[in-house]
Design an enzyme around this catalytic site. Structure first.
Site: not given
Length: 488
Positions: A95, A127-128, A178, A185, A254-255
């Protein structure tokens, strides 16, 4: 500082150009009725952008991805990740979109990235889209982290899209713009490694070295130096989290960034009562990402990065593993050093104090805090007052008063510095109940509480009259049931 209109922004496509196998060209969904909710004007100026132009229809188009500067190549980034310990080989920006890289007036390269901009090929049935509340949460917490001096991605703006989205109920939609040093990552390297293409892993590492750790390029073993640099950056970062009582909530691979910036403020929160077992995330049922587990999880994540880099460390796998294990072993030392130095500052301990005395004071205090459910932020600030001669605020926090008084006498005997303590111990952090209060009001159309909260958090170390409620822990019946959510 010079600023430029949105249409003349020069966004490069370095990631997309260097690593096309990890970049899917994509476009944001239209925003039916974009309305600016919050704009980070100081950050905009730092990037060389005109805040007034960003408020215009064309500027809102940039912030929602529907007006793309000439030459930009928006992409959804591909990456893998261990999510709660289970490996997912294909995650990616489900998303989100990387609009491109922006070079500010200071010459620094930063990603301009959108979150909540619609479905991508990585959406996996979602739904992104994103709701106003979670996007404003990221804005509040990331800006608070920045003000606390903790490396972090930052929010440039949050724009309501005019679209209603369905979660547990119908909610107003929003897009977060952002800014980050990059969005590389640990999961990016896992994706490259999982492809079996060593050349791709090498190109990704070269890209990351050039972007974040350029000194590694001149080392005898560049990829080892790169891994060493990431280990050091993450050790320092997680120590900073622990010192201020920040609970990330979803430390999947992934974070975890290669740059050492905090990323993804979904189910995050700050401690009220100091307790290593604290979990706020609604999906962390086993407590994998509890407050006290964060250093261990960070080391585990870095081990996954090491696995991805093995072919670059040595042609012989056994030797590559030995090299990686030796480098990873530096994490615990680096973390312990950063934590110890940070706690020494939080307690105002003088230079030259023996390590045994310092660690004894720290360990006994934290034990008393856990046993008495003592407020993390308030305790250290009250101790600053005690170092200056006012003992009662700190004494009033502890149930075991005799135990605390005994500790207090030993601590005061080393002559702690109140001035040092006040420089590093914040008065104000994003108290969970106040964040929820502001987000609920904003979702309902009232931005006043959010604006006030952002103003308070922008100066976390300066105690100001009239703001006492922002320094108080949550009511007793709040923390026991408080849970945070990913917002997906």
């Amino acid at each position: 500082m010079s600023v430029v209109p949105a249409t003349t922004i020069a966004l490069s496509a370095r990631f997309a150009g260097d690593l096309p196998e990890m970049a899917v060209p994509w476009q944001a969904e239209e925003a039916p009725d974009p309305q600016l909710l919050v704009l980070n004007e100081p950050l905009a100026r730092e990037l060389g952008l005109d805040p007034e132009h960003l408020r215009s229809p064309e500027g809102l188009g940039l912030l929602t991805g529907t007006v793309v500067p000439e030459g930009a190549r928006p992409v959804a980034q591909a990456y893998s990740g261990h999510q709660f310990g289970g490996f997912s080989p294909r995650l990616g920006d489900g998303r989100a979109l990387l609009l491109g890289e922006l070079t500010g007036p200071d010459g620094q390269l930063r990603d301009l990235h959108l979150k909540g901009s619609g479905r991508t090929p990585f959406a996996r049935g979602g739904d992104g889209l994103a709701a106003v509340g979670p996007m404003l949460r990221e804005h509040v917490i990331s800006e608070a982290m920045h003000a606390l001096g903790i490396p972090t991605t930052r929010s440039l703006a949050v724009v309501a899209t005019g679209r209603t989205i369905r979660r547990e109920t119908l909610l107003p939609g929003a897009v977060l713009a952002r800014v980050a040093s990059s969005h590389l990552r640990v999961g990016s390297f896992q994706y490259a490694a999982a492809s079996g293409d060593v050349a791709l892993t090498r190109r990704l590492a070269d890209h990351a070295i050039a972007r974040h750790h350029p000194a590694a390029a001149d080392a005898e073993s560049p990829y080892l130096a790169f891994f060493d640099a990431v280990v050091a950056a993450q050790a320092a970062l997680v120590a900073r989290w622990m010192l201020v009582g920040f609970v990330h909530g979803v430390m999947n691979t992934d974070n975890m960034t290669i740059s050492g910036e905090t990323i993804d403020y979904g189910p995050c929160a700050f401690l009220d009562a100091h307790d290593p077992a604290t979990v706020f995330s609604s999906i962390d049922e086993q407590g994998r990402y509890a407050f006290g587990n964060q250093p261990v999880v960070a080391e585990w994540n870095l081990a996954r990065l090491a696995e991805s880099l093995l072919p670059l460390l040595d042609d012989e796998q056994e030797r590559a593993v030995e090299i990686a294990v030796a480098s990873l072993g530096r994490f615990r030392v680096a973390y312990a050093d950063a934590w110890s130095a940070g706690m020494a500052a939080k307690l105002g301990l003088p230079a030259g104090l023996s390590a045994d005395v310092a660690s004894g004071l720290v360990d006994e205090l934290t034990g008393l805090m856990v046993a008495g459910h003592v407020d993390h932020t308030g305790c250290f600030r009250a101790l600053g007052a005690a170092a200056a001669g006012d003992l009662e605020p700190a004494r009033g926090l502890f149930l075991d008063l005799a135990g605390f008084d005994a500790w207090l006498a030993r601590w005061l005997a080393v002559a702690p510095s109140a001035a040092t303590m006040d420089r590093v111990n914040p008065v104000y952090v994003p108290r969970n109940h106040l964040v929820e209060e502001a987000l609920t009001a904003a979702t309902g159309g009232d931005l006043g509480p959010l604006t006030t909260l952002l103003d308070v958090l922008a100066q976390p170390f300066d105690e100001r009259p009239g703001l006492e409620r922002f320094a108080q822990p949550a009511p007793g019946d709040f923390g026991a049931t408080y849970r945070t959510f990913c917002g997906t």
